[in-house]
Scaffold this motif. Sequence first.
Motif, mmCIF file in Angstrom:
data_model
loop_
_atom_site.group_PDB
_atom_site.id
_atom_site.type_symbol
_atom_site.label_atom_id
_atom_site.label_comp_id
_atom_site.label_asym_id
_atom_site.label_seq_id
_atom_site.Cartn_x
_atom_site.Cartn_y
_atom_site.Cartn_z
ATOM 1 N N GLY A 172 0.838 -1.563 -0.027
ATOM 2 C CA GLY A 172 -0.037 0.066 -0.137
ATOM 3 C C GLY A 172 0.825 1.437 -0.107
ATOM 4 N N TRP A 173 0.461 2.464 0.074
ATOM 5 C CA TRP A 173 0.651 3.543 -0.667
ATOM 6 C C TRP A 173 1.780 4.480 1.010
ATOM 7 C CZ3 TRP A 173 1.913 5.061 -4.759
ATOM 8 C CH2 TRP A 173 1.535 4.977 -6.174
ATOM 9 N N PRO A 174 1.075 4.334 2.211
ATOM 10 C CA PRO A 174 1.951 4.022 3.558
ATOM 11 C C PRO A 174 2.734 3.499 3.282
ATOM 12 C CG PRO A 174 -0.881 3.720 3.916
ATOM 13 C CD PRO A 174 -0.874 3.648 2.932
ATOM 14 N N THR A 175 3.144 1.953 3.019
ATOM 15 C CA THR A 175 4.464 1.369 3.049
ATOM 16 C C THR A 175 4.745 2.730 2.125
ATOM 17 O OG1 THR A 175 3.289 -0.424 3.435
ATOM 18 C CG2 THR A 175 5.839 -0.305 2.271
ATOM 19 N N VAL A 176 4.908 2.782 0.616
ATOM 20 C CA VAL A 176 6.089 3.342 -0.233
ATOM 21 C C VAL A 176 6.343 4.920 0.662
ATOM 22 C CG1 VAL A 176 5.904 4.514 -2.393
ATOM 23 C CG2 VAL A 176 4.713 2.515 -2.138
ATOM 24 N N MET A 177 5.384 5.434 0.765
ATOM 25 C CA MET A 177 6.372 6.943 1.541
ATOM 26 C C MET A 177 7.425 6.642 2.682
ATOM 27 S SD MET A 177 2.919 8.939 1.510
ATOM 28 C CE MET A 177 1.359 8.245 2.915
ATOM 29 N N LEU A 178 6.748 5.759 3.675
ATOM 30 C CA LEU A 178 7.772 5.163 4.547
ATOM 31 C C LEU A 178 9.311 4.654 4.476
ATOM 32 C CD1 LEU A 178 7.675 4.855 7.603
ATOM 33 C CD2 LEU A 178 7.369 2.237 7.768
ATOM 34 N N GLY A 179 8.797 4.043 3.245
ATOM 35 C CA GLY A 179 10.421 3.254 2.680
ATOM 36 C C GLY A 179 11.588 4.946 1.971
ATOM 37 N N THR A 180 10.068 5.007 0.851
ATOM 38 C CA THR A 180 11.032 6.171 0.722
ATOM 39 C C THR A 180 11.084 7.891 1.314
ATOM 40 O OG1 THR A 180 9.599 5.658 -1.474
ATOM 41 C CG2 THR A 180 10.883 8.330 -1.227
ATOM 42 N N PHE A 181 10.939 7.872 2.384
ATOM 43 C CA PHE A 181 10.989 8.683 3.368
ATOM 44 C C PHE A 181 12.411 7.661 4.020
ATOM 45 C CE2 PHE A 181 11.075 9.766 7.925
ATOM 46 C CZ PHE A 181 11.346 11.132 7.705
ATOM 47 N N ALA A 182 12.232 7.220 4.505
ATOM 48 C CA ALA A 182 13.135 6.374 5.086
ATOM 49 C C ALA A 182 14.781 6.411 4.226
ATOM 50 C CB ALA A 182 12.847 4.972 5.534
ATOM 51 N N GLY A 183 14.970 6.260 3.395
ATOM 52 C CA GLY A 183 15.895 5.350 1.912
ATOM 53 C C GLY A 183 16.655 7.478 2.326
ATOM 54 N N PHE A 184 15.768 8.432 1.959
ATOM 55 C CA PHE A 184 15.895 9.672 2.146
ATOM 56 C C PHE A 184 16.995 9.987 3.113
ATOM 57 C CE2 PHE A 184 13.941 10.211 -2.128
ATOM 58 C CZ PHE A 184 14.543 10.354 -2.566
ATOM 59 N N LEU A 185 16.113 9.294 4.435
ATOM 60 C CA LEU A 185 16.997 9.614 5.795
ATOM 61 C C LEU A 185 18.476 9.601 5.881
ATOM 62 C CD1 LEU A 185 16.666 10.897 8.466
ATOM 63 C CD2 LEU A 185 15.341 9.115 9.612
ATOM 64 N N LEU A 186 18.521 8.015 5.559
ATOM 65 C CA LEU A 186 19.443 6.835 6.144
ATOM 66 C C LEU A 186 20.540 7.601 4.898
ATOM 67 C CD1 LEU A 186 18.122 3.594 5.728
ATOM 68 C CD2 LEU A 186 19.179 4.533 7.729
ATOM 69 N N GLY A 187 20.767 8.367 3.512
ATOM 70 C CA GLY A 187 21.164 9.011 3.249
ATOM 71 C C GLY A 187 21.577 9.675 3.134
ATOM 72 N N PRO A 189 22.134 1.661 -1.684
ATOM 73 C CA PRO A 189 22.700 1.560 -1.111
ATOM 74 C C PRO A 189 20.990 1.766 0.104
ATOM 75 C CG PRO A 189 24.815 1.582 -1.817
ATOM 76 C CD PRO A 189 23.565 2.227 -2.423
ATOM 77 N N PHE A 190 21.129 2.733 0.214
ATOM 78 C CA PHE A 190 20.493 3.308 1.186
ATOM 79 C C PHE A 190 19.136 3.288 0.467
ATOM 80 C CE2 PHE A 190 24.209 5.808 1.703
ATOM 81 C CZ PHE A 190 24.476 5.635 2.449
ATOM 82 N N LEU A 191 18.943 3.620 -0.583
ATOM 83 C CA LEU A 191 17.137 2.942 -1.692
ATOM 84 C C LEU A 191 16.984 1.743 -0.751
ATOM 85 C CD1 LEU A 191 16.638 3.836 -5.329
ATOM 86 C CD2 LEU A 191 15.380 2.343 -3.630
ATOM 87 N N ILE A 192 17.837 1.340 -1.443
ATOM 88 C CA ILE A 192 17.471 -0.606 -0.458
ATOM 89 C C ILE A 192 16.825 -0.456 0.606
ATOM 90 C CG2 ILE A 192 18.323 -2.903 -0.950
ATOM 91 C CD1 ILE A 192 19.857 -2.200 -3.184
ATOM 92 N N SER A 193 17.751 0.200 1.612
ATOM 93 C CA SER A 193 17.348 0.170 2.515
ATOM 94 C C SER A 193 16.317 -0.029 3.068
ATOM 95 C CB SER A 193 18.888 0.944 3.620
ATOM 96 O OG SER A 193 20.281 0.437 3.026
ATOM 97 N N GLY A 194 16.234 1.406 2.839
ATOM 98 C CA GLY A 194 14.491 2.294 2.741
ATOM 99 C C GLY A 194 14.001 1.033 2.690
ATOM 100 N N ALA A 195 13.993 1.158 1.764
ATOM 101 C CA ALA A 195 12.640 0.149 0.993
ATOM 102 C C ALA A 195 12.420 -1.518 2.080
ATOM 103 C CB ALA A 195 13.232 -0.869 -1.006
ATOM 104 N N PHE A 196 13.276 -1.571 2.459
ATOM 105 C CA PHE A 196 14.348 -2.925 3.257
ATOM 106 C C PHE A 196 12.902 -2.945 4.263
ATOM 107 C CE2 PHE A 196 15.783 -5.172 6.760
ATOM 108 C CZ PHE A 196 16.063 -6.549 6.329
ATOM 109 N N LEU A 197 13.222 -1.212 5.332
ATOM 110 C CA LEU A 197 12.705 -0.588 6.612
ATOM 111 C C LEU A 197 11.385 -0.760 5.974
ATOM 112 C CD1 LEU A 197 15.282 1.358 7.599
ATOM 113 C CD2 LEU A 197 14.626 -0.844 8.514
#
Length: 244
Positions: free
Chosen positions: A189-204, A227-235
């Motif tokens: 769902g979309w909340p997961t898309v937004m969370l994963g995207t935000f996490a990737g940029f935050l980690l980067g 790596p941060f895009l992948i890590s954010g998607a993973f989280l």
Amino acid sequence: MNTGLLVIAAALWGAAAGAFLPRAAYRFCVPSGEPWREQCPGGHPVRGWFGRARCGDCAEAEARYGSSPALLSLTTAAVCAVLAAATGTRPELGAWLLLAPIGVLLTVVDFRVRRLPDPLTLPFAGAALALLGLTALVPEHAGEWTTALLGSLALGGGYFVLFLINPAGMGFGDVKLALGAGAVLGWYGWPTVMLGTFAGFLLGALYGGALVVARRAGRKTAIPFGPFLISGAFLGLLAGAYAA
């Protein structure tokens, strides 16, 4: 299946799959524009893409090259075990376990040479959508394939816009990787898309900030973002799987 046994089985799968990544990591770890490696450091041909990074024609002391097989195996095992713990026995776990080794391989390559190979990013996106399409036909799944497709297009499109705005800061490989990451995140769902995207940029941002503080980079120094895009998607995926 008992959750504990499922996690153990997933970890064993990850360990086995990770053990086959060193040769691919070695061959793909070349700067952008250069052909994939075809020889070991000793000049002997490297045959195949998957397996140990070891040359049978070199002397014993020089036979090993590339990434540590133990490190890749343990990393992939840990990733698969955590995915199994979050997803449980739902059928989409099969897709996550098949995609996880590719994500680990992409992370290693991009960290080392700041390159996301097309033979990995594009098949990753296609495989994600195909596997999730099959999963959607199996009872008791917890996601939606339509949202996975739309998430792929949305995240890929968003990264493409960022690439057009700042090509020096966002590579086109990141755009292609975002297609696969968006599919994985969109499944829940979309909340997961937004969370994963935000996490990737935050980690980067945290990584880049740490390099600046340590004086190992300047504010305009480019960093590998894959790596941060992948890590954010993973989280994001873990959160989506746990909440589903």
